[in-house]
Structures are given as structure tokens and as C-alpha cells.
Design a protein around this motif. Sequence first.
Motif, PDB file in Angstrom:
ATOM      1  N   GLY A  95       0.798  -1.209   0.000  1.00 31.91           N
ATOM      2  CA  GLY A  95       0.000   0.000   0.000  1.00 31.91           C
ATOM      3  C   GLY A  95       0.833   1.262   0.000  1.00 31.91           C
ATOM      4  N   GLY A  96       0.269   2.336  -0.540  1.00 34.05           N
ATOM      5  CA  GLY A  96       0.926   3.622  -0.529  1.00 34.05           C
ATOM      6  C   GLY A  96       1.763   3.918  -1.748  1.00 34.05           C
ATOM      7  N   GLN A  97       1.921   2.994  -2.663  1.00 33.10           N
ATOM      8  CA  GLN A  97       2.696   3.227  -3.865  1.00 33.10           C
ATOM      9  C   GLN A  97       1.770   3.232  -5.073  1.00 33.10           C
ATOM     10  N   ASP A  98       2.305   3.707  -6.192  1.00 35.98           N
ATOM     11  CA  ASP A  98       1.507   3.745  -7.409  1.00 35.98           C
ATOM     12  C   ASP A  98       1.070   2.331  -7.781  1.00 35.98           C
ATOM     13  N   PRO A  99      -0.174   2.153  -8.179  1.00 32.60           N
ATOM     14  CA  PRO A  99      -0.639   0.812  -8.548  1.00 32.60           C
ATOM     15  C   PRO A  99       0.024   0.324  -9.827  1.00 32.60           C
ATOM     16  N   VAL A 100       0.123  -0.981  -9.943  1.00 30.73           N
ATOM     17  CA  VAL A 100       0.654  -1.584 -11.156  1.00 30.73           C
ATOM     18  C   VAL A 100      -0.460  -2.391 -11.809  1.00 30.73           C
ATOM     19  N   PRO A 101      -0.452  -2.523 -13.110  1.00 33.85           N
ATOM     20  CA  PRO A 101      -1.513  -3.280 -13.788  1.00 33.85           C
ATOM     21  C   PRO A 101      -1.295  -4.781 -13.633  1.00 33.85           C
ATOM     22  N   ALA A 283      -1.946  -6.761  -7.341  1.00 34.91           N
ATOM     23  CA  ALA A 283      -2.635  -6.454  -8.595  1.00 34.91           C
ATOM     24  C   ALA A 283      -3.214  -7.713  -9.229  1.00 34.91           C
ATOM     25  N   GLU A 284      -2.428  -8.797  -9.250  1.00 36.27           N
ATOM     26  CA  GLU A 284      -2.895 -10.039  -9.872  1.00 36.27           C
ATOM     27  C   GLU A 284      -4.064 -10.636  -9.090  1.00 36.27           C
ATOM     28  N   ILE A 285      -3.923 -10.706  -7.759  1.00 37.65           N
ATOM     29  CA  ILE A 285      -4.986 -11.286  -6.936  1.00 37.65           C
ATOM     30  C   ILE A 285      -6.258 -10.439  -7.027  1.00 37.65           C
ATOM     31  N   GLY A 286      -6.082  -9.109  -6.988  1.00 37.31           N
ATOM     32  CA  GLY A 286      -7.244  -8.242  -7.125  1.00 37.31           C
ATOM     33  C   GLY A 286      -7.959  -8.453  -8.445  1.00 37.31           C
ATOM     34  N   ASP A 287      -7.190  -8.605  -9.525  1.00 36.85           N
ATOM     35  CA  ASP A 287      -7.780  -8.857 -10.838  1.00 36.85           C
ATOM     36  C   ASP A 287      -8.540 -10.181 -10.851  1.00 36.85           C
ATOM     37  N   VAL A 288      -7.976 -11.192 -10.219  1.00 38.59           N
ATOM     38  CA  VAL A 288      -8.629 -12.507 -10.172  1.00 38.59           C
ATOM     39  C   VAL A 288      -9.941 -12.424  -9.406  1.00 38.59           C
ATOM     40  N   ILE A 289      -9.918 -11.777  -8.244  1.00 39.19           N
ATOM     41  CA  ILE A 289     -11.130 -11.659  -7.447  1.00 39.19           C
ATOM     42  C   ILE A 289     -12.221 -10.928  -8.232  1.00 39.19           C
ATOM     43  N   GLU A 290     -11.849  -9.846  -8.927  1.00 34.99           N
ATOM     44  CA  GLU A 290     -12.831  -9.108  -9.720  1.00 34.99           C
ATOM     45  C   GLU A 290     -13.398  -9.971 -10.834  1.00 34.99           C
ATOM     46  N   ARG A 319      -3.223 -10.942  10.369  1.00 38.50           N
ATOM     47  CA  ARG A 319      -4.265  -9.928  10.180  1.00 38.50           C
ATOM     48  C   ARG A 319      -5.286 -10.509   9.201  1.00 38.50           C
ATOM     49  N   PHE A 320      -6.489 -10.770   9.685  1.00 40.38           N
ATOM     50  CA  PHE A 320      -7.497 -11.416   8.847  1.00 40.38           C
ATOM     51  C   PHE A 320      -8.703 -10.530   8.626  1.00 40.38           C
ATOM     52  N   PHE A 321      -9.278 -10.664   7.443  1.00 39.74           N
ATOM     53  CA  PHE A 321     -10.573 -10.082   7.110  1.00 39.74           C
ATOM     54  C   PHE A 321     -11.456 -11.257   6.687  1.00 39.74           C
ATOM     55  N   GLN A 329     -15.023  -4.475  -0.701  1.00 42.99           N
ATOM     56  CA  GLN A 329     -14.362  -4.290   0.584  1.00 42.99           C
ATOM     57  C   GLN A 329     -13.135  -5.200   0.690  1.00 42.99           C
ATOM     58  N   ALA A 330     -13.260  -6.433   0.211  1.00 45.57           N
ATOM     59  CA  ALA A 330     -12.112  -7.341   0.233  1.00 45.57           C
ATOM     60  C   ALA A 330     -10.971  -6.794  -0.618  1.00 45.57           C
ATOM     61  N   LEU A 331     -11.298  -6.208  -1.771  1.00 41.62           N
ATOM     62  CA  LEU A 331     -10.272  -5.624  -2.634  1.00 41.62           C
ATOM     63  C   LEU A 331      -9.586  -4.435  -1.950  1.00 41.62           C
ATOM     64  N   THR A 332     -10.359  -3.648  -1.228  1.00 44.49           N
ATOM     65  CA  THR A 332      -9.774  -2.531  -0.486  1.00 44.49           C
ATOM     66  C   THR A 332      -8.832  -3.028   0.595  1.00 44.49           C
ATOM     67  N   ASN A 333      -9.256  -4.045   1.326  1.00 45.77           N
ATOM     68  CA  ASN A 333      -8.399  -4.606   2.369  1.00 45.77           C
ATOM     69  C   ASN A 333      -7.106  -5.161   1.786  1.00 45.77           C
ATOM     70  N   LEU A 334      -7.193  -5.778   0.625  1.00 44.21           N
ATOM     71  CA  LEU A 334      -6.007  -6.318  -0.047  1.00 44.21           C
ATOM     72  C   LEU A 334      -5.052  -5.205  -0.454  1.00 44.21           C
ATOM     73  N   SER A 335      -5.588  -4.135  -1.020  1.00 43.66           N
ATOM     74  CA  SER A 335      -4.739  -3.087  -1.584  1.00 43.66           C
ATOM     75  C   SER A 335      -4.018  -2.277  -0.522  1.00 43.66           C
ATOM     76  N   ARG A 336      -4.482  -2.295   0.707  1.00 45.84           N
ATOM     77  CA  ARG A 336      -3.901  -1.465   1.765  1.00 45.84           C
ATOM     78  C   ARG A 336      -2.690  -2.106   2.445  1.00 45.84           C
ATOM     79  N   GLN A 337      -2.346  -3.327   2.084  1.00 54.60           N
ATOM     80  CA  GLN A 337      -1.270  -4.018   2.786  1.00 54.60           C
ATOM     81  C   GLN A 337       0.103  -3.649   2.219  1.00 54.60           C
ATOM     82  N   SER A 338       1.114  -3.727   3.083  1.00 56.20           N
ATOM     83  CA  SER A 338       2.495  -3.496   2.670  1.00 56.20           C
ATOM     84  C   SER A 338       3.386  -4.528   3.340  1.00 56.20           C
TER      85      SER A 338
END
Length: 471
Positions: A95-101, A283-290, A319-321, A329-338
Motif C-alpha cells: 500500500g501507498g505506492q503507485d498501482p501496477v496493472p 494487482a494479480e490477486i485483485g484482478d482474479v477476485i474481480e 491480520r485477517f478479514f 471491501q475485500a479488494l480494499t483490504n487487499l490493496s492497503r497491505q504493505s
Amino acid sequence: MRNARSAELPLGSMLSPTPTSDDGPGPAGPAAPNQLQGKPPRGRRGFGPQRRGQRLLWATLVAGAAILGGCSMDNDGRLDGPGWSGDSGGGNGGGGQDPVPPGQLTAAEWRDLDNWAFWLDLFEPPAESQKDTPVAPPDDARQPTSVHELWLAMESDWQTCTRARYPVVVSHGGEPAVDVALELYGAGEDPLWRARTDVAGRAELFAGYVGADCAAAAALLPEVSLFVRDASGEVLWDGVPALGAEPLEVTIQTAQPAAATLDLMFLVDTTGSMGDELRYLQAEIGDVIERVRDDADEDLTVRVSVGFYRDEGDDYVVRFFDFTTNVDQALTNLSRQSSAGGGDYPEAVHTALAEAVHEQSWSASATARLLFLVLDAPPHERDDVRQQLATTVPAAAAAGIRIVPLAASGYDIVTEYVIRAWAIVTGGTFLFLTDDSGIGNPHREPTVGDYEVELLNDLLVRVIGDYVNGP
């Protein structure tokens, strides 16, 4: 060999593939360092048992020598020795960096349950003409000197026996019986193993999984019996299963249909050593979930959980959701991790797995329950850890939770053995990142046969499809 992007629908009628352009795979966006510039990942050949003398030497024994030969291991599982750089301290990515495709990381699959003779062969001494080159000095009798000795040593160290396998396929009315409970008994009153069938009616049961003397457990198997039960515990079938790769085919007269539910969990190591790939994995996991959410049949309920773990003494250990149908919401939780922390090589995998299996709200009835474990390091090699895993992994199998590990850069031969064993006994499959993307640190060659390289997001969607619609 399968192309990096297949024209087939990865989930049959359930999901559709990500659109591609003539310029190459993946959506448009800023290129990552060394990204595949419009070229599909190449197919890569692994090495079969017939080439063990050379390929296993460099791909497996060199790695094994670094762990069990040239390096020493302290009581907590840390590796010390010249040239070792396995510490997972530091941190970046997330989290906190520019997203990658998505559509950049490359990976492959090896399912040991479909290559059972290959798995068993790893425990056997090679023929005289295929002897392995020693991995330790000839006068050092303390270290394994061949592939099979290395594999046997890890089997003993982790007290896991996968070789006493009893595969079963259950059907009802000519169709697979899904999410049906099975129990394997020996001479005692307690079951040796519990499992549930998958969407193809398949289940894997094991005798003597936990125990240091695995060779003896496989050679001196107790007389076993199999029971198939319905949701109330009533016995629908009983008989004697067969040891080996060929499944026993069981037909039951009554069966309750499984709920049209997919429980999809991603459990990710977020220690410092994952920093080279974590943003890309997100990015890959988020794409798969979507893709799973957007293209699922209306009748299929998709529940998503994301979890993250580090190590003892870090800012957090786990740390679990929990599972939710709110995919956004799951995608948001995923994207915030570092990534951060770690400090030594082994991580708190055992704690994360225990919380994943025992504390999260898995569906009582489901078409598929999948736990994707993304990691680059093994658990701590301590007695308390082994004892916890000896409870957690069988509990996952009993609940019908398929563990599907994804090995990232930096994983070693010990990690490979442990996670492949977990995949085997829970009916999962082994995934691993490859160097073809040019992203991240180098990825070691696993101890497998020939495999096909795919884009990671497509591979994950395909694997999910196999467990939802059948292989």
C-alpha cells in the motif's frame, strides 16, 4: 504446451477471459521493470526422473546443499553460512505506492496428485546409471547425498507421510457427489483421516500422515476401511479402499446437493522479503477476485476472505478479514497491505494457517473451499510448530479446504516440500512464480516434471475454475 493466454473460458460458462490486444498480453498501463514487452511467456520444460542425474543436481540438490550442507540451521530454523542472504527483514511494496496493472507476473502449476509416480519416485534411490552427484563431501555422513535422501530427510524432519494415499471418487445418479464426507479408519476407534469430495467427486485420504517414520508407515499399513457419510453422519457406504494412484469408485444411493457457494481465501506473507513482488501480487490477486465476482453465474455465491501474516515479534503476526460477499471491501483490504518485518527466514505460517482454518467462517456446505497460500519461506522448524501443523492440516482436509500454495521468489527446497505436502493431503495443487516476467528476485526451479508457463492471473482463474466446474 498451453499458451500463456488461452482462448478457452477459464471457468467454463462461469468466467470469461481477460480481453487482450494484438500488442501482447495484459491490459494497457505503465510497464514494470523488465516487463514482457508484448511477448507471451515462453513454455519451460522441467525435468523428469529420467534426467535426475543432471537437472535435479542443479535445480534441487544445489538448493538442498545450501540448506542441509553448506549452511547450518539454528534451533529456530535460521540458516547461516557463506553466501546465504535469506533474511526477510526490511520491507517495501504494498500500500501507498503507485498501482501496477495485472497480467505481468508469470507462473506455472504442478499437481502431484496427477503425477503420483513422479512424487513417489523422489523418495526412491535412482538406478545405478542415474546416480545423483553428491551434494556434500563424501566424508560428511551427516548430510543427504542424493535427491531421495534429501526428500526423505525433509519427510522425517517435518513428520509428514503422504505416500499412504487412498484416492476415492464418489458419484450419485451418474453425477459426482459434491462435498460428501469420508472417513478412513484403521484398527483403532479414531479415524486416520477425514476428507470431503470436490466438485468432481474426488477425495484424498491418508493413513499415517503424521509420524517421523514415514517409510515404516507406508510399508506396514494397517488394515483400513472407508466410510462415506451424509450431513447427519449416517453411513451411506462402507468398504475397503485401494492404496495407490487409481481411485476407488463409490456409488451412493442418496446425496444432498452441495450449496452453490465458492469460499475463496488468499493468505499472503507480507514480511520484508515479499517486497520485490507484493505490489504485483496484489494487482494479480485483485484482478482474479474481480473476474470471479463479475463473471460468476447468478446462482453461485462468491465469498472472499483475505489474510496476511508476518512473524513473531512483528507489528502483527496475523491480520485477517473474514469471508464476505462484499468483494469491493475485500479488494480494499487487499490493496492497503504493505511488506515489512520478518527478520529471519522462517515465518509464522503455522499461526496463519491455524487461524485461517479454525477461526474464519468457512461455509458448512459449498461447491469449493479454496485457500491460496502465497509465501516465500517455511514455518519455523520447532516441535510446537510441527504439533500445531499436525492438527491444522488434517483439519483443513476434514473441512474440505483445499490448500493451494503459490511460491514466490526466495523460497527454498524445504518450503517446496512442506507446501507440496499440504497441497497433496488437502486435494490442492502447487503453483510457483517463474522468471519469465522479469519481475522480482530470481525464482528457483522446483523439483517437478515438465510444466507450462502462464500469466499468473489467468492461471489462478483457471485453477479456481477447475475446482468450481471440474477439471
